[in-house]
Design an enzyme around this catalytic site. Structure first.
Site, PDB file in Angstrom:
ATOM      1  N   LYS A 168      -9.434   9.192   1.893  1.00 36.08           N
ATOM      2  CA  LYS A 168      -9.765   7.786   1.656  1.00 36.08           C
ATOM      3  C   LYS A 168      -8.772   6.860   2.352  1.00 36.08           C
ATOM      4  O   LYS A 168      -7.605   6.786   1.970  1.00 36.08           O
ATOM      5  CB  LYS A 168      -9.751   7.476   0.157  1.00 36.08           C
ATOM      6  CG  LYS A 168     -10.289   6.092  -0.131  1.00 36.08           C
ATOM      7  CD  LYS A 168      -9.690   5.463  -1.375  1.00 36.08           C
ATOM      8  CE  LYS A 168      -8.499   4.586  -1.077  1.00 36.08           C
ATOM      9  NZ  LYS A 168      -8.772   3.291  -0.450  1.00 36.08           N
ATOM     10  N   GLU A 241       4.535   9.767   0.559  1.00 41.24           N
ATOM     11  CA  GLU A 241       5.258   9.140   1.687  1.00 41.24           C
ATOM     12  C   GLU A 241       5.225   7.648   1.434  1.00 41.24           C
ATOM     13  O   GLU A 241       4.194   7.002   1.630  1.00 41.24           O
ATOM     14  CB  GLU A 241       4.551   9.468   3.008  1.00 41.24           C
ATOM     15  CG  GLU A 241       4.643  10.918   3.419  1.00 41.24           C
ATOM     16  CD  GLU A 241       6.005  11.292   3.993  1.00 41.24           C
ATOM     17  OE1 GLU A 241       6.894  10.413   4.063  1.00 41.24           O
ATOM     18  OE2 GLU A 241       6.181  12.459   4.344  1.00 41.24           O
ATOM     19  N   CYS A 275       6.588   1.978   8.139  1.00 44.50           N
ATOM     20  CA  CYS A 275       7.372   2.345   6.955  1.00 44.50           C
ATOM     21  C   CYS A 275       8.841   2.498   7.307  1.00 44.50           C
ATOM     22  O   CYS A 275       9.710   2.110   6.553  1.00 44.50           O
ATOM     23  CB  CYS A 275       6.820   3.634   6.356  1.00 44.50           C
ATOM     24  SG  CYS A 275       6.663   4.960   7.547  1.00 44.50           S
ATOM     25  N   GLU A 372      11.228  -4.597   0.819  1.00 44.30           N
ATOM     26  CA  GLU A 372      10.604  -4.195   2.078  1.00 44.30           C
ATOM     27  C   GLU A 372       9.703  -5.335   2.556  1.00 44.30           C
ATOM     28  O   GLU A 372       8.682  -5.619   1.933  1.00 44.30           O
ATOM     29  CB  GLU A 372       9.758  -2.936   1.857  1.00 44.30           C
ATOM     30  CG  GLU A 372       9.122  -2.459   3.138  1.00 44.30           C
ATOM     31  CD  GLU A 372       8.166  -1.288   2.956  1.00 44.30           C
ATOM     32  OE1 GLU A 372       7.484  -1.203   1.921  1.00 44.30           O
ATOM     33  OE2 GLU A 372       8.088  -0.468   3.878  1.00 44.30           O
TER      34      GLU A 372
END
Ligand code: NAD
Length: 469
Positions: A168, A241, A275, A372
């Site tokens: 997905k 992750e 990331c 972040e």
């Protein structure tokens, strides 16, 4: 609206009972639709994956060959895939092509990995060996920054190990994954790879589904934690992750001009939506002014625009919520007295463009440093003692990657080894390889992807202990 995108369920093209719009971030307009997978359709995808597993797990050399065929099929249609990727994600077409060809390479390299059998003891009476067995159905969930490549990071090793998969993608970027499903339909047995599209709720259904034995997830820390909770009652295995807030530490012996370009792209690749991009830059006091001015000059000169236009170096931010978030973090920094030596505002009209932004006079305690940002805004901070820089770099829940920059690679390596992160680079950043493990410490994740370690994550051990009698 021209092309019709379909899910792949049990080897067949399937439309949704309803559909949702996909926005081109360069225009802010819906340009295509994706099927919205229902609960019943999810159940059939899971059934198909379970049925396919029974024979798929049997023949390793057939699976290896199938991955080579996946690589070839994707390569043949790379231009078509890259076009869709740019439209839904925003990245320049050349970068979308790089991502697509990266996917081809990942299939090829993974096809060459071995599934080892370790012999623990072998005597005339006894043989003890350790084998690697697949889990069964893998539920894979991916984010919107590298939707195609990150899907292949999961598909290739999951399949080689003998699992089947239900995948997905993010609702912001489902189309390149649906197209990949369409391409792989012609190459793989029915049910081995199923691609479904839908919102966050569909992700929750996948992680809750009783057919799933392993969840492989790439995305935010917040969602990763929800998935860990969803996996617990059924003891599903997880690879997570997650996000990062990567530090880069620049030592006093660098040539500012030489490193600035690499530092800039380490932070601004994919418009900062990586990331493991540099998200905090710590620079030795003596070279700080020169580094700031070199990087600011690059930020001002880079061409921001629609990824389909030639010469574009940076596209838009991928989606409205992320655009708002970057805007909010930049405003918060402004209110805390930050100085903007480049950028600082949204750019253009229409689309989610934001000026490449260089922030100084900020420090820990301000959101753009502590959180972040995942966008085109980089805080650059000076340090006097390298020990302080290491301490500040590590003072976070994140631990994905980090880098150290110096003419002296030995000194830099020693400092890099003190960083609390899954990957530590020296004189480079974002050098991710298909043959080396990639994963995060602390809140940046659990487990690894890529190479032999990534393959191992799609297997569990069986000790076969044989009394030869
Ligand atoms: P996200 O967590 O919002 O979404 C990721 C995926 O999870 C999407 O497909 C989404 O629909 C799905 N999802 C959302 N809620 C869910 C739930 N409750 N249960 C199951 N699935 C759910 O992340 P994003 O905004 O798409 O991606 C950006 C984040 O991903 C950043 O934090 C970035 O650092 C991280 N990321 C990490 C890596 C890595 O390898 N460590 C790589 C790329 C991106």
């Amino acid at each position: 609206m021209s092309e019709t995108f379909t899910m792949t369920l049990d080897g067949k093209a399937v439309s949704g009972e309803s559909r949702f719009g996909v926005v081109n971030p360069a225009t802010g307009e819906v340009f295509a639709e994706a099927p919205d997978c229902s609960k019943t359709q999810l159940d059939s995808a899971m059934d198909a994956a379970q049925r396919a597993f029974a024979s798929w797990k049997k023949d390793e050399s057939k699976r290896r060959q199938a991955l080579v065929e996946c690589a070839n099929a994707l390569k043949t249609r790379a231009a078509e895939v890259a076009q869709v990727l740019t439209q839904e994600q925003g990245k320049p077409l050349a970068k979308a092509m790089e991502e697509t060809i990266g996917g081809v390479v990942w299939f090829q390299v993974t096809a060459g990995l071995q599934i080892p059998v370790d012999v623990i003891t072998e005597t005339p009476d006894l043989r003890v060996e350790v084998r690697r067995k697949p889990y069964g159905v893998v539920g894979a969930i991916t984010p919107w920054n590298f939707p195609l490549l990150l899907a292949i990071w999961k598909i290739a090793p999951a399949l080689l190990a003998g699992n089947t998969i239900v995948l997905k993608p993010s609702p912001f970027t489902p189309l390149s994954t649906l197209k990949l499903g369409e391409i792989l339909r012609d190459v793989l047995p029915a049910g081995v790879v199923n691609t479904i599209s839908g919102g966050d709720q569909l992700g929750a259904w996948v992680s809750d589904h009783p057919a799933v034995r392993k969840i492989s997830f790439t995305g935010s820390v917040a969602t990763g934690k929800k998935i860990a909770i969803a996996a617990a009652p059924d003891l599903k295995r997880v690879t997570l992750e997650l996000g990062g807030n990567d530090p880069a530490i620049v030592l006093d012996d660098v040539d500012p001009k030489e490193v600035a370009q690499k530092l800039f792209w380490g932070a601004f690749e994919n418009c900062g939506q990586v990331c493991s991009a540099i998200k905090r830059l710590y620079v030795a006091e003596s070279v700080y002014p020169a580094i700031v001015s070199e990087i600011a000059a690059l930020a001002k000169s880079v061409k921001v625009g629609n990824g389909l236009e030639q010469g574009t170096q940076l596209g838009p931010i991928n989606n409205r919520p992320q655009f708002q978030r970057v805007r909010e973090l930049v405003e918060d920094a402004r209110q805390h007295g930050a100085k903007f030596v480049a950028g600082g505002s949204p750019a253009g009209d229409g689309g989610y463009f934001f000026e490449p932004t260089i922030v100084t006079e900020v420090a820990e305690g301000v959101r753009i440093v502590d959180e972040e940002q995942f966008g085109p805004a980089l805080p650059i901070m000076p340090f006097r003692r390298v020990e302080d820089a290491i301490e500040r770099a590590n003072a976070t829940h994140f631990g994905l990657s980090g880098s150290v920059w110096s003419r002296d690679a030995v000194r830099a390596s020693e400092i890099a080894s003190q960083l609390e992160c899954g990957t530590a680079w020296v004189n480079q950043h974002l050098a991710i390889r298909p043959d080396a493990p990639f994963g995060g410490c602390k809140w940046s994740g659990i487990g690894y992807e890529n190479g032999p370690y990534g393959l191992a994550a799609f297997t569990e051990l069986q000790t076969l202990n044989v009394a030869k009698g």
